[in-house]
Design a protein around this motif. Structure first.
Motif, short mmCIF file in Angstrom:
data_model
loop_
_atom_site.label_atom_id
_atom_site.label_comp_id
_atom_site.label_asym_id
_atom_site.label_seq_id
_atom_site.Cartn_x
_atom_site.Cartn_y
_atom_site.Cartn_z
N TYR A 4 19.33 5.16 6.81
CA TYR A 4 19.24 6.44 7.53
C TYR A 4 18.74 6.17 8.95
CZ TYR A 4 17.79 11.23 8.63
OH TYR A 4 17.63 12.46 9.23
N CYS A 63 9.63 5.07 1.74
CA CYS A 63 8.62 4.81 2.78
C CYS A 63 7.28 4.59 2.08
CB CYS A 63 8.50 5.99 3.74
SG CYS A 63 10.01 6.33 4.66
N ASP A 106 13.30 15.60 -1.77
CA ASP A 106 12.41 14.83 -0.89
C ASP A 106 10.96 15.15 -1.28
OD1 ASP A 106 11.33 13.45 1.28
OD2 ASP A 106 12.12 14.84 2.79
N PHE A 139 19.84 15.72 4.98
CA PHE A 139 18.47 15.23 4.75
C PHE A 139 17.52 16.10 5.58
CE2 PHE A 139 16.10 10.83 4.45
CZ PHE A 139 14.94 11.46 4.04
N GLU A 168 5.29 19.15 4.35
CA GLU A 168 4.80 17.77 4.21
C GLU A 168 3.71 17.42 5.22
OE1 GLU A 168 7.81 14.81 5.55
OE2 GLU A 168 9.25 16.45 5.41
N GLU A 206 4.12 15.84 0.03
CA GLU A 206 5.36 16.58 0.35
C GLU A 206 6.02 17.14 -0.90
OE1 GLU A 206 8.51 14.11 2.02
OE2 GLU A 206 9.60 15.88 2.72
N1 MF3 Z 1 11.24 11.21 3.65
C1 MF3 Z 1 10.91 11.41 5.03
C2 MF3 Z 1 10.73 12.89 5.21
O1 MF3 Z 1 9.95 13.45 4.50
C3 MF3 Z 1 11.92 10.88 5.99
C4 MF3 Z 1 12.07 9.43 5.94
S1 MF3 Z 1 13.28 9.01 7.05
C5 MF3 Z 1 13.28 7.35 6.92
O2 MF3 Z 1 11.38 13.57 5.94
F1 MF3 Z 1 14.32 6.98 7.55
F2 MF3 Z 1 12.16 6.87 7.38
F3 MF3 Z 1 13.37 7.03 5.66
#
Ligand code: MF3
Ligand code: CO
Ligand code: CO
Length: 277
Positions: free
Chosen positions: A62, A70, A107, A179, A213, A244
Motif C-alpha cells: 500500500y 504495522c 481495520d 482503505f 483510531e 482502532e
Molecule cells: N492501518 C493503518 C490505518 O489505521 C494504515 C496503515 S497504512 C500502511 O489507517 F501502509 F502503513 F500500512
C-alpha cells in the motif's frame, strides 16, 4: 468530500471483513512475547490472513509499505515496519491489522503488554488505558445527528484531562472498498475555524462506515517520520499508544465491526437488533 453510504449487502461484507481483522488480533496474542521479532509476528499474521482467512493484508504494497501489518513499539506512534527488532518485557506494542475480504476492508489495532501488564511501567499502563478509553468515548458519540466534532472533542477532552497529548497529523478515515475513504476522522478539534467547520459539516447518517483510531502521547503531540519514510515516532521520544476500531452509524447509534472475542464476551456492548431476538 464524498462519503459513501453503504448498502445492506455491502454492510454484510464490512461485517465479515471487520470480524476477520479482529480475529487476527485474537490469533496473534499468544505470540506477542519477549524475544519474538516484529518480522516474525508479521509473517504469522500474513500467513493466517492469506491461507486461513483467504483474505488480503491491505498494508502490503500500500503506497509502497513493505509488510502486512504495522508494529509500533513504545515511542513509535504508528506505521512501524516489522523487522528484526526483538520484543522485550515491559515494551508496549500496537499491532495494526487491515484485511480485505470480498473487496471490503476491516481495520483494527490494539495495544499489547510484552511480558504482561505487571512488567509495564505505571505510565505505560495509564497511557494504554486512557487511550483505550479515548477510543470508546469517541465511539459513544457516534449516532445520527452528531458530528465528527463530537467524536474529536470527547477524545481530546479525555486525553487532556489525563495530561496526555493527541497526535494531530494522523486521523481515522472512512473505509469500505477503499482503505482510506472520506471523511478524515480527527481526534482533536482544530483551532482554525475553517478546519473545525469541516468537522461540524460531517453529520452522521446511517450506513456511514469509518474508523476511529486515536494516537495519544505521554509527552508532546509532535511526530517525526524516520528515514524509512514510514515509522512515525514522538519527537520527544515519549511513549505513544493507539487503539482502532472500524464501525458503522446505525439508526440508533453505532455498530462496531471489529470487536474481539474479549469484547464480545464482556457483553458490555449493545447487541445488534437481530441478535436480541
Ligand atoms: N492501518 C493503518 C490505518 O489505521 C494504515 C496503515 S497504512 C500502511 O489507517 F501502509 F502503513 F500500512
Ligand atoms: Co485505520
Ligand atoms: Co489501522
Amino acid at each position: 468530500m464524498s462519503i459513501i453510504i453503504k448498502t445492506p449487502p455491502q454492510i454484510e461484507k464490512m461485517r465479515i471483513a471487520g470480524r476477520l481483522a479482529a480475529e487476527v488480533l485474537d490469533m496473534i496474542e499468544p505470540y506477542v512475547v519477549a524475544g519474538v521479532t516484529t518480522g516474525e509476528l508479521d509473517k504469522i499474521c500474513h500467513d493466517y490472513i492469506v491461507n486461513t482467512q483467504n483474505a488480503i493484508p491491505a498494508p502490503l504494497n500500500y503506497h509502497g509499505f513493505p509488510k502486512s501489518i504495522c508494529t509500533s513499539i513504545n515511542h513509535v506512534v504508528c506505521h512501524g515496519i516489522p523487522g528484526d527488532k526483538k520484543l522485550k518485557d515491559g515494551d508496549i506494542i500496537n499491532i495494526d491489522v487491515t484485511v480485505i475480504k470480498d473487496g471490503f476492508h476491516g481495520d483494527t489495532s490494539k495495544m499489547f503488554y510484552v511480558g504482561g501488564e505487571n512488567k509495564a511501567s505505571t505510565l505505560a499502563k495509564r497511557l494504554v488505558k486512557v487511550t483505550h478509553e479515548c477510543l470508546w468515548k469517541g465511539i459513544e458519540q457516534v449516532k445520527p445527528g452528531n458530528t465528527l466534532t463530537d467524536v474529536a472533542a470527547s477524545i481530546q477532552m479525555h486525553a487532556h484531562k489525563h495530561h496526555f497529548s493527541v497526535v494531530e497529523v494522523f486521523c481515522g478515515h472512512g473505509i469500505g472498498q477503499g482503505f482510506h475513504e472520506d471523511p478524515q476522522v480527527m481526534h482533536y478539534v482544530p483551532k482554525i475555524p475553517y478546519e473545525k467547520a469541516r468537522l461540524d459539516a460531517v453529520v452522521f447518517k446511517p450506513g456511514m462506515t469509518f474508523t476511529i483510531e486515536p494516537m495519544i502521547n505521554a509527552g508532546k503531540k509532535q511526530v517525526t517520520i524516520l528515514r524509512d519514510e514510514w515509522t512515525a515516532v514522538t519527537k520527544d521520544k515519549s511513549l505513544s499508544a493507539q487503539w482502532e476500531h472500524t464501525l458503522m452509524v446505525t439508526e440508533t447509534g453505532y455498530e462496531v465491526f471489529t470487536l474481539r472475542q474479549e469484547e464480545i464476551v464482556d457483553n458490555k456492548l449493545p447487541l445488534r437488533q437481530e441478535e436480541m431476538t
